[in-house]
Design an enzyme around this catalytic site. Structure first.
Site, PDB file in Angstrom:
ATOM      1  N   HIS A  37      -9.423   2.476   1.407  1.00 10.89           N
ATOM      2  CA  HIS A  37      -8.970   3.249   2.561  1.00 10.89           C
ATOM      3  C   HIS A  37     -10.166   3.390   3.511  1.00 10.89           C
ATOM      4  CE1 HIS A  37      -5.723   4.273  -0.125  1.00 10.89           C
ATOM      5  NE2 HIS A  37      -5.174   5.105   0.727  1.00 10.89           N
ATOM      6  N   HIS A  71       1.640   5.226  -2.433  1.00  7.69           N
ATOM      7  CA  HIS A  71       1.063   6.270  -3.298  1.00  7.69           C
ATOM      8  C   HIS A  71       2.193   6.867  -4.133  1.00  7.69           C
ATOM      9  CE1 HIS A  71      -2.944   6.492  -1.269  1.00  7.69           C
ATOM     10  NE2 HIS A  71      -2.239   6.045  -0.242  1.00  7.69           N
ATOM     11  N   GLU A 122      -9.817   6.262   8.456  1.00  9.61           N
ATOM     12  CA  GLU A 122      -8.512   6.854   8.780  1.00  9.61           C
ATOM     13  C   GLU A 122      -8.736   8.063   9.688  1.00  9.61           C
ATOM     14  OE1 GLU A 122      -4.414   8.188   6.450  1.00  9.61           O
ATOM     15  OE2 GLU A 122      -6.205   7.713   5.294  1.00  9.61           O
ATOM     16  N   ASP A 160       2.870   3.349   2.651  1.00 15.71           N
ATOM     17  CA  ASP A 160       1.911   4.428   2.446  1.00 15.71           C
ATOM     18  C   ASP A 160       2.582   5.621   1.767  1.00 15.71           C
ATOM     19  OD1 ASP A 160      -0.673   5.382   2.462  1.00 15.71           O
ATOM     20  OD2 ASP A 160      -0.688   5.944   4.570  1.00 15.71           O
ATOM     21  N   HIS A 164       0.869  -1.192   0.000  1.00 12.07           N
ATOM     22  CA  HIS A 164       0.000   0.000   0.000  1.00 12.07           C
ATOM     23  C   HIS A 164       0.893   1.224   0.000  1.00 12.07           C
ATOM     24  CE1 HIS A 164      -3.719   2.235   1.721  1.00 12.07           C
ATOM     25  NE2 HIS A 164      -2.762   3.151   1.546  1.00 12.07           N
ATOM     26  N   LYS A 223       1.662  10.497  -5.533  1.00 19.36           N
ATOM     27  CA  LYS A 223       1.736  11.649  -4.633  1.00 19.36           C
ATOM     28  C   LYS A 223       3.157  11.980  -4.213  1.00 19.36           C
ATOM     29  CE  LYS A 223      -2.763  11.323  -2.192  1.00 19.36           C
ATOM     30  NZ  LYS A 223      -3.336  10.059  -2.692  1.00 19.36           N
TER      31      LYS A 223
END
Length: 457
Positions: A250, A85, A253, A350, A83, A88
């Site tokens: 997700h 990103h 959170e 993450d 997991h 980003k």
């Protein structure tokens, strides 16, 4: 990475006296191999034509084969980041999060995406992140890709989902044979109630990805109970079923114990017959719910065959953050209770140097070391390595990743550490990464590569 003159040049050789955590030996510890107090096996590893050959107790491998003696040092498989990103990553310098909290992260990411995320920008930053992961010894990555509906940019429209998924497909092809990549569509869950949600599901299917999202509405935050959650999940699962897509979400959170989307996802999984095909990340609020409520949710998650991914470094960074106030909790899911119930739990990296997490280097060894301390995965340490190896590999459907087993590609991280305690205690910048039995001649890229500058050394 350092040179390795001690490794034989032959196509078949032995790594003698390796110390391997039993958690990585998914076919079992070789008969007769000694286990130390931390659950690590002393074994010889035969490597032939880039694959693992027989695994034998230390000192019992064929004497005629060329050999390198690890002298009891640790040998790990390349690790698995289930997991992250990549789209980003490495945006924190140009679009910082002013307060470091979740709302600021959402807004900064939206601003950065709208202003900068064309194909060239994505390609440069994703390639940088992959180069870091490659040098550190990561063998497989599942990345979530922001797939919001097109927004304005300089008076025009950019189809962000099509752009991001197009670059992802390029990266997956370019890195094939080095890092296995999977993609997940990421959008607020209410998008799936629109025609755009159907088009996004088609794009994901055409890209061999997974359908995903966040269990909060567009522009909102995680927290409380989303009134439309059941209908939105039914829509998402319907799109997934029609296209034979697995699901990765997700979930919750937040530190708001009223956030109960995980239970809703478990119910929807059972309702749609999707047991064993759903992964949920974060699940932070579960740790703060009344014990009876949390226990009932955990039982339903187990019944639904849902896999959980915990993101300890990022959740500890974001959760319970208020300016001028020290956080009162670590922000993470109740990992030990989930594992005790028999639910597969993986640790993952993450975000990396973006508005959601200002730090990181796509280094899963660093992530599992931090996870041990944050989640108390020690005393004993024996099971911790699995959370960055065979557990996320199984979630991703990769039977040979994150393990050391006969017939699998001989991908290894050789560590200058003799025990699991020594692995956790030091960063090990001097690790040696092997792919198909040969050392990887790669260093982490200089930060100047993100801006096209030349590093001074």
């Amino acid at each position: 990475m350092p040179d390795s003159p001690f490794l034989p040049e032959a196509s078949a050789f032995v790594l003698r006296n390796a110390r391997v955590p039993a958690a990585f030996l998914t076919d079992g510890v070789p008969a007769g191999a000694l286990l130390d107090a931390e659950g690590c096996a002393a074994i010889d590893i035969v490597i032939a034509d880039g694959r693992f050959g027989p695994l034998r107790p230390a000192g019992s491998s064929p004497q005629e084969l060329p050999a390198a003696d690890l002298a009891g040092r640790q040998a790990w498989p390349r690790l698995v980041d289930g997991h992250t990103h990549l789209d980003k990553g490495h945006t924190v310098a140009r679009t910082p999060n002013p307060d470091g909290d979740f709302a600021g992260a959402r807004d900064a990411t939206s601003a950065d995406r709208t202003r900068y995320w064309d194909a060239e920008d994505l390609r440069r930053r994703m390639a940088f992140g992959l180069a870091c992961a490659w040098a550190h010894g990561t063998g497989a990555i599942r990345t979530h890709l922001d797939s919001q509906e097109s927004g304005p940019e300089g008076g025009s429209q950019r189809d962000q989902a099509a752009t991001s998924w197009g670059v992802f497909r390029e990266m997956r092809e370019a890195w094939a044979g080095r890092i296995t990549l999977q993609g997940v569509g990421l959008t607020p869950i209410d998008a799936y109630a629109t025609d755009y949600g159907r088009r996004l599901a088609d794009l994901i299917a055409d890209s061999d990805g997974l359908i995903g999202g966040v269990t909060r509405p567009t522009g909102g935050l995680h927290g409380g109970a989303l009134a439309e959650i059941d209908a939105l999940l039914d829509r998402l699962f319907g799109l997934a079923r029609d296209r034979n897509l697995d699901v990765d979400l997700h979930v919750d959170e937040t530190g708001d114990p009223a956030a109960t989307s995980l239970d809703a996802v478990a119910r929807a999984t059972l309702r749609h017959g999707y047991e064993g095909r759903v992964t949920c990340g974060h699940c932070c609020s579960l740790a703060l719910q009344p014990e009876a409520q949390a226990t009932a949710t955990i039982a339903r998650v187990k019944q639904a065959g849902i896999r959980i991914v915990t993101l300890p470094t990022v959740n500890m960074y974001l959760q319970d953050r208020q300016r001028g106030r020290t956080p009162r909790w670590r922000g993470v899911a109740p990992v030990q209770e989930l594992m005790a119930a028999g639910i597969p739990v993986a640790v993952a990296g993450d975000n990396c140097r973006d508005a959601f997490y200002a730090y990181g280097d796509h280094d899963m060894l660093d992530t599992i070391r931090a996870a041990v301390r944050i989640l108390h995965l020690d005393h004993p340490l024996a099971g911790a390595p699995a959370l960055a190896g065979p557990v996320p590999a199984a979630m991703m459907g990769l039977p040979h990743a994150g393990t050391i087993r006969e017939g699998a590609p001989a991908d290894l991280i050789l560590l200058p550490a003799r025990s699991l305690n020594e692995v956790v205690a030091r960063a090990h910048a001097d690790r040696l990464v092997l792919v198909a039995g040969r050392p990887v001649a790669a260093r982490v890229p200089a930060y100047e590569a993100l801006t096209g500058e030349t590093a001074p050394w």
